[in-house]
Design a protein around this motif. Structure first.
Motif, short mmCIF file in Angstrom:
data_model
loop_
_atom_site.label_atom_id
_atom_site.label_comp_id
_atom_site.label_asym_id
_atom_site.label_seq_id
_atom_site.Cartn_x
_atom_site.Cartn_y
_atom_site.Cartn_z
N ALA A 193 37.32 43.39 32.23
CA ALA A 193 37.70 42.25 33.08
C ALA A 193 39.07 42.49 33.70
CB ALA A 193 37.70 40.97 32.26
N LYS A 248 40.27 43.86 42.37
CA LYS A 248 40.08 42.81 43.37
C LYS A 248 41.41 42.29 43.89
CE LYS A 248 35.45 41.53 42.07
NZ LYS A 248 34.52 40.46 41.83
N ASN A 273 37.63 38.61 45.72
CA ASN A 273 37.59 37.46 44.82
C ASN A 273 38.02 37.89 43.41
OD1 ASN A 273 37.01 35.10 43.49
ND2 ASN A 273 34.81 35.18 43.81
N PRO A 274 39.05 37.24 42.81
CA PRO A 274 39.57 37.72 41.53
C PRO A 274 38.71 37.39 40.32
CG PRO A 274 40.78 35.79 42.24
CD PRO A 274 39.83 36.14 43.35
N VAL A 275 37.57 36.77 40.48
CA VAL A 275 36.71 36.46 39.34
C VAL A 275 35.98 37.73 38.92
CG1 VAL A 275 34.73 35.10 38.56
CG2 VAL A 275 36.40 34.07 40.09
N PRO A 276 36.09 38.14 37.65
CA PRO A 276 35.42 39.37 37.19
C PRO A 276 33.92 39.14 36.97
CG PRO A 276 36.61 38.38 35.38
CD PRO A 276 36.92 37.56 36.61
N GLU A 277 33.16 39.08 38.06
CA GLU A 277 31.75 38.73 37.99
C GLU A 277 30.92 39.72 37.18
OE1 GLU A 277 31.02 38.60 42.13
OE2 GLU A 277 31.96 36.64 42.39
N GLU A 288 38.75 45.00 36.50
CA GLU A 288 38.06 44.41 37.66
C GLU A 288 38.98 43.47 38.43
OE1 GLU A 288 33.90 42.00 38.53
OE2 GLU A 288 34.29 42.80 36.53
N ILE A 289 39.78 42.68 37.70
CA ILE A 289 40.71 41.75 38.36
C ILE A 289 41.77 42.53 39.12
CG2 ILE A 289 42.53 40.07 37.90
CD1 ILE A 289 40.72 38.89 35.74
N THR A 308 31.88 41.68 34.71
CA THR A 308 32.18 41.54 33.28
C THR A 308 31.54 40.28 32.73
OG1 THR A 308 34.26 42.71 33.59
CG2 THR A 308 34.04 41.40 31.59
N LEU A 309 31.61 39.18 33.47
CA LEU A 309 30.98 37.94 33.01
C LEU A 309 29.48 38.11 32.86
CD1 LEU A 309 32.93 35.25 35.08
CD2 LEU A 309 33.14 35.77 32.65
N GLU A 310 28.87 38.87 33.76
CA GLU A 310 27.43 39.12 33.67
C GLU A 310 27.11 39.94 32.42
OE1 GLU A 310 24.11 41.57 36.21
OE2 GLU A 310 25.64 40.47 37.31
#
Length: 154
Positions: A32, A39, A108-112, A35-36, A114-116
Motif C-alpha cells: 500500500a 500515485k 488517485n492516492p487510494v491503494p486500490e 502504491e501510494i 492493495t485493498l483488492e
C-alpha cells in the motif's frame, strides 16, 4: 494412521497462523505504501504541468497588455502580432492544463490494488472450514471426528 514427516499437524498449523497473518499484514502495508508513493508522484507531475500552464497564462496576459498598448499607439502590425502570440500562449496553457488534470485524475492516492488483495485474503480466510466433506454417520451438531477416526482438518 501415521502422518508423513513433511506434513504439519493441526496444532502446529494453528500456532503458525498468527505469525502468518502478521507477516501478511506487513507485506500488504508495504504494498500500500509503495502504491501510494507511485500515485503521489503522478499527482506531483500533474501539479507541475498546471504550474507550467499558469506560467504560460502569465505571459499571455502580458502579451495582451502589450497588444492593447500597441493597438492604441500604433497601426496594425504591432498589436496583430501581439494577439497572435497571446493566442499561441493560450493554446499552450490549455494543453498543459488538460495534461495536468488528466495526470492528477490518474494519480488517485487510494491503494486500490492493495485493498483488492486484502479483500481476497479476507475472503480466503473466511472460507477455511474444519471438514471439507459433510459428516455422513455422525449425530447432528457433532463436527469433531470420533476417537480413532481420521478427520479432514482444513
Amino acid at each position: 494412521m501415521s502422518r508423513k514427516k513433511d506434513q504439519a499437524g493441526t496444532f502446529e498449523l494453528l500456532t503458525r497462523l498468527p505469525q502468518q497473518i502478521v507477516s501478511l499484514a506487513k507485506i500488504e502495508y508495504e504494498n500500500a505504501k509503495r502504491e501510494i508513493i507511485s500515485k503521489a508522484k503522478k499527482a506531483g507531475i500533474g501539479a507541475g504541468a498546471i504550474v507550467i500552464a499558469l506560467f504560460f497564462v502569465f505571459f499571455m496576459l502580458e502579451a495582451l497588455v502589450i497588444a492593447a498598448i500597441a493597438a492604441l499607439a500604433l497601426v496594425w502590425p504591432w498589436w496583430l502580432a501581439a494577439l497572435v502570440v497571446a493566442a499561441a500562449l493560450l493554446v499552450l496553457a490549455a494543453l498543459a492544463i488538460l495534461a495536468g488534470v488528466a495526470l492528477i485524475k490518474r494519480g488517485n492516492p487510494v491503494p486500490e490494488e492493495t485493498l483488492e488483495r486484502v479483500g481476497d485474503d479476507i475472503s480466503a480466510i473466511s472460507e477455511v472450514r474444519i471438514n471439507a466433506e459433510p459428516p455422513t454417520s455422525r449425530p447432528a451438531g457433532s463436527q469433531m471426528p470420533r476417537v480413532g477416526e481420521e478427520g479432514n482438518w482444513r
